[in-house]
Design a protein around this motif. Structure first.
Motif, PDB file in Angstrom:
ATOM      1  N   UNK B  23      17.760  68.602  -8.647  1.00  0.00           N
ATOM      2  CA  UNK B  23      17.891  68.045  -7.296  1.00  0.00           C
ATOM      3  C   UNK B  23      18.381  66.607  -7.354  1.00  0.00           C
ATOM      4  N   UNK B  24      17.904  65.858  -8.353  1.00  0.00           N
ATOM      5  CA  UNK B  24      18.322  64.453  -8.457  1.00  0.00           C
ATOM      6  C   UNK B  24      19.768  64.332  -8.875  1.00  0.00           C
ATOM      7  N   UNK B  25      20.310  65.406  -9.493  1.00  0.00           N
ATOM      8  CA  UNK B  25      21.682  65.310  -9.973  1.00  0.00           C
ATOM      9  C   UNK B  25      22.693  65.663  -8.891  1.00  0.00           C
ATOM     10  N   UNK B  26      22.234  66.044  -7.715  1.00  0.00           N
ATOM     11  CA  UNK B  26      23.181  66.357  -6.641  1.00  0.00           C
ATOM     12  C   UNK B  26      23.933  65.072  -6.288  1.00  0.00           C
ATOM     13  N   UNK B  27      25.241  65.199  -6.269  1.00  0.00           N
ATOM     14  CA  UNK B  27      26.106  64.025  -6.078  1.00  0.00           C
ATOM     15  C   UNK B  27      26.737  64.130  -4.703  1.00  0.00           C
ATOM     16  N   UNK B  28      26.615  63.110  -3.885  1.00  0.00           N
ATOM     17  CA  UNK B  28      27.106  63.195  -2.507  1.00  0.00           C
ATOM     18  C   UNK B  28      28.431  62.455  -2.391  1.00  0.00           C
ATOM     19  N   UNK B  29      29.494  63.246  -2.361  1.00  0.00           N
ATOM     20  CA  UNK B  29      30.816  62.605  -2.286  1.00  0.00           C
ATOM     21  C   UNK B  29      31.257  62.555  -0.828  1.00  0.00           C
ATOM     22  N   UNK B  30      31.530  61.351  -0.372  1.00  0.00           N
ATOM     23  CA  UNK B  30      31.999  61.184   1.011  1.00  0.00           C
ATOM     24  C   UNK B  30      33.504  61.096   1.055  1.00  0.00           C
ATOM     25  N   UNK B  31      34.067  61.524   2.143  1.00  0.00           N
ATOM     26  CA  UNK B  31      35.499  61.346   2.363  1.00  0.00           C
ATOM     27  C   UNK B  31      35.752  59.850   2.551  1.00  0.00           C
TER      28      UNK B  31
END
Lengths: 217, 273
Positions: B23-31
């Motif tokens: 869960x901590x490795x989820x990476x949130x890439x924004x436009x």
């Protein structure tokens, strides 16, 4: 207070001194001298810069796609802007306030989706949640895993989803979650433990169902 | 085993450590253009909200004034007082000077010169005329309001050229990005946002990435350096057919793309001849 010869270090210590003199509930608020000539209220401009990421990630953890997360994030900040005059700094920090608006916005969104019967997160909608990895195969494996985790979290009760989003979405630590939910650190630890246990059970259950379905095919 | 004591952070039990790591490795890439677009939308909304809020107040005030006026006309003594007031307003009165309201900083439209060899034109910022009744300039020290000016135009041109994505140049794709920069009291760029996108996200990103390297002479208000917002246009224009008309850059044996074409306008929007 202001030094006569201004260098970049002096500016930094000036800003630190101003923060000490004007403490705000949210210690992360940046002191910005002058008015925001872009037109937005100065405080709001600062909150937007500082908390947008946390709000976006909180929402993204709970919704299916990046596009939906962007829409809901926009909705949150628009609502916050319209009700800025009602914000009371003595009751909540800016981040807490924004995250509460986000929670309500996500709840409304998911409720509307439930009516349409489409809560499932599909595999092609999570590429933005995987960092760059060396191989395509590893990328696919991670995407599948994230998809299962997010689908599993959708089946949990709201309180579990909330605490998981705050922890793994917004990236808040124990103390910050406690402050946001207005509970003790200990209560946060207990809730997190239970949420993780339920999530693990939900994911394992889905995995078993998937295996049985694959076997039947 | 859960840590039951109050702790700064949650100690993950061993049976959930793998799950916690995932869960901590989820990476949130924004436009990249999401934030600037949202900020522009918020600004539009704020302007609407403000005008809606002002309306009831204005209406109430207008109704109050009209009511008082009409009521005053009905009473002889009040009528006489109104006439005296009108006479008084016609004659100029030496009032104590009212401090000038904070001038709105108009946008500084600064683009980089059209040709690398040309003499860069320094845009002159518009003077702000203080309102009537303001403190006379002679009594204020450094009373002029000045806007940020670029310190080293050549350096900025080079930085912009270096950040122009090569594949866009190759395909002849260019555009103008209007940046909104917060220039602090030291002349450094603290915040860089896209005010008006070019329509090509890579160009927007390139402009935002190069913006922190811009250095300005800071704005000054009454002699004191202050931070301010600045609108800054960065125009990327690939030049394939050179001015010489040969299609091949001067002195170049191969068909390499030329540096981007960069054009300057003064704040009035006129391209200097």
């Amino acid at each position: 207070m202001r030094p006569s010869r201004v260098t970049r270090n002096d500016e930094a210590s000036y800003i630190r001194a101003m923060r000490k003199r004007h403490p705000t509930p949210d210690s992360g608020t940046r002191f910005v001298p002058g008015r925001s000539a872009s037109g937005l209220p100065q405080d709001f401009e600062v909150w937007f810069q500082e908390h947008r990421n946390a709000v976006y990630r909180y929402i993204r953890f709970r919704v299916a796609t990046r596009e939906v997360a962007e829409d809901v994030t926009s909705e949150v900040f628009l609502k916050a802007l319209r009700s800025l005059h009602r914000y009371d700094a003595s009751r909540a920090s800016p981040r807490t306030w924004l995250l509460r608006i986000a929670r309500n916005a996500v709840t409304d969104h998911l409720r509307a989706l439930k009516r349409r019967g489409s809560l499932h997160v599909s595999l092609d909608r999570v590429p933005d949640l995987v960092a760059d990895v060396p191989s395509q195969e590893e990328r696919l494996i991670r995407e599948e895993r994230i998809q299962r985790l997010l689908n599993g979290s959708q089946t949990l009760r709201k309180a579990d989803q909330e605490i998981l989003s705050l922890r793994y979405g917004s990236g808040l630590d124990n103390r910050e979650i406690a402050e946001h939910l207005e509970i003790s650190n200990n209560a946060v630890a207990v809730r997190l433990h239970r949420a993780l246990a339920r999530l693990k059970a939900a994911v394992d259950r889905n995995d078993i169902e998937q295996m049985m379905w694959d076997d039947d095919r | 085993m859960i840590d039951r004591s109050d702790s700064r952070d949650f100690v993950v039990p061993s049976e959930f450590s793998a799950l916690d790591a995932e869960l901590s490795s989820i990476h949130y890439e924004e436009r990249p253009s999401f934030a600037p677009e949202l900020e522009a939308e918020l600004l539009r909304e704020w302007r609407t909200v403000r005008s809606e809020r002002h309306w009831p107040v204005r209406q109430l005030v207008a109704a109050g004034i009209v009511g008082l006026f009409l009521g005053g006309l009905g009473v002889p003594s009040a009528r006489a007082a109104l006439v005296r007031l009108a006479d008084l307003m016609r004659t100029p009165v030496q009032e104590s000077p009212v401090p000038a309201t904070q001038p709105v900083v108009p946008a500084l439209h600064a683009e980089v010169p059209s040709t690398v060899d040309a003499e860069p034109v320094k845009p002159t910022p518009p003077r702000v005329t203080p309102p009537e009744g303001a403190i006379p300039e002679s009594t204020r020290q450094g009373s002029e309001v000045t806007f940020p000016e670029l310190r080293d135009r050549a350096k900025i041109e080079k930085a912009i050229r270096d950040n122009y994505p090569m594949d866009l140049q190759t395909h002849g794709i260019g555009g103008t990005v209007r940046l909104l920069l917060w220039v602090d009291s030291l002349g450094a760029v603290d915040v860089a946002n896209v005010g008006k996108a070019s329509g090509v996200p890579e160009l927007d990103r390139a402009a935002v990435q190069v913006a922190p390297s811009f250095e300005f002479v800071p704005a000054r208000r009454y002699g004191k350096a202050v931070g301010t917002w600045v609108e800054f246009d960065v125009r990327f224009r690939p030049r394939w057919s050179g001015e010489e008309g040969s299609g091949i850059p001067n002195g170049s044996a191969t068909n390499r793309p030329r540096p981007p074409d960069l054009q300057v306008t003064d704040p009035g929007g006129h391209v200097p001849s």
